[in-house]
Design an enzyme around this catalytic site. Structure first.
Site, PDB file in Angstrom:
ATOM      1  N   ARG A 182       0.846  -1.195   0.000  1.00 35.28           N
ATOM      2  CA  ARG A 182       0.000   0.000   0.000  1.00 35.28           C
ATOM      3  C   ARG A 182       0.881   1.244   0.000  1.00 35.28           C
ATOM      4  NH1 ARG A 182      -5.130  -0.713   4.117  1.00 35.28           N
ATOM      5  NH2 ARG A 182      -6.031  -2.583   3.177  1.00 35.28           N
ATOM      6  N   ASP A 202       1.043   5.555   0.295  1.00 31.63           N
ATOM      7  CA  ASP A 202       0.322   6.664   0.903  1.00 31.63           C
ATOM      8  C   ASP A 202      -0.003   7.733  -0.136  1.00 31.63           C
ATOM      9  OD1 ASP A 202       0.411   5.522   3.439  1.00 31.63           O
ATOM     10  OD2 ASP A 202       2.323   6.474   3.942  1.00 31.63           O
ATOM     11  N   ARG A 253      10.483   7.039   4.158  1.00 30.41           N
ATOM     12  CA  ARG A 253      10.474   8.500   4.275  1.00 30.41           C
ATOM     13  C   ARG A 253      11.091   8.964   5.589  1.00 30.41           C
ATOM     14  NH1 ARG A 253       4.403   9.512   3.648  1.00 30.41           N
ATOM     15  NH2 ARG A 253       5.027  11.632   4.225  1.00 30.41           N
TER      16      ARG A 253
END
Length: 245
Positions: free
Chosen positions: A50, A52, A197
């Protein structure tokens, strides 16, 4: 029932991430809507990873079970039914029981950094503009420290559904791209939410001399999230590939 694999690319700028959400435009919602038209039945996609809001993908993989055989021109049909910021690059029949998420053995991500004093209109939304100092040896040392198995608690949100925080990093490096782009590439057996990130944001603090390489290494022993750096913006991140046996 045949199990179908889809290979997918998308520009994440216009999506609220991968996962289907009410009244939101998502990659899953877009492709499932196209599948419902092309196959004349509703199917539920299982995805390898998945992404974001704002995160892009070059090598996303999804799977579904069809109640009947799929048309030979399904790829063309799906691309005609979806917008220009998402594309199905391949449709193939997978082995029975194939699950895009469960059967994945590795995932690879790339984070792109435009390291120069002036921004670029061509990299807007594609790379993080970084007009600050870049200590390349420090970035390389941080990447080298990631190899192997570590506790990445410091690099995922405190409020999480994760139970296990150890991940095995198979490859990690900073590479020079065209122009003034630097790219952080990482492959691991699995990732946690915001992990790449948060790693990039913390490594940039090391590059800016706000923390040391030794402090970065210490974070890999299960430090709390508050001990690590900021989470880098999503628009520089790309899901590059998913590995299977």
């Amino acid at each position: 029932m045949p199990t179908i694999r889809l290979d997918i690319e998308y520009d994440g700028s216009g999506f609220r991430g991968w996962a289907r959400q009410p009244a939101q435009r998502t990659v899953q919602g877009e492709i499932e809507a196209a599948l419902a038209v092309a196959l004349r039945e509703e199917v539920a996609l299982t995805v390898a990873g998945r992404t974001d809001t704002g995160v892009h993908a070059h090598g996303q993989v999804a799977s579904f079970e069809a109640s009947q055989g799929v048309p030979a021109d399904l790829r063309r049909s799906l691309n005609a039914l979806t917008a220009d910021d998402v594309a199905v690059t391949a449709v193939s029949q997978a082995p029975a029981g194939f699950d895009a998420r469960r059967d994945a053995t590795s995932r690879s991500y790339r984070y792109r950094l435009l390291a120069r004093p002036a921004p670029s209109p061509f990299e807007r939304g594609r790379a993080l503009w970084w007009p600050h100092r870049v200590d390349r040896p420090a970035l390389d040392a941080c990447a080298a420290a990631l190899l192997g198995q570590h506790d990445f608690t410091a690099f995922t949100p405190t409020q999480t559904d994760h139970v296990h925080f150890h991940r095995k990093v198979l490859a990690a490096s900073w590479t020079d791209g065209p122009g003034d782009v630097l790219a952080f590439q990482i492959t691991a057996d699995a990732f946690m939410r915001n992990m790449v990130r948060a790693l990039v944001g913390t490594m940039l603090e090391v590059s800016s001399s706000r923390r040391s390489v030794a402090e970065f290494r210490a974070l890999l022993r299960g430090a709390p999230r508050s001990a690590a750096g900021d989470t880098a913006p999503p628009h520089g991140l790309y899901l590059e590939a998913v590995g299977y046996e």
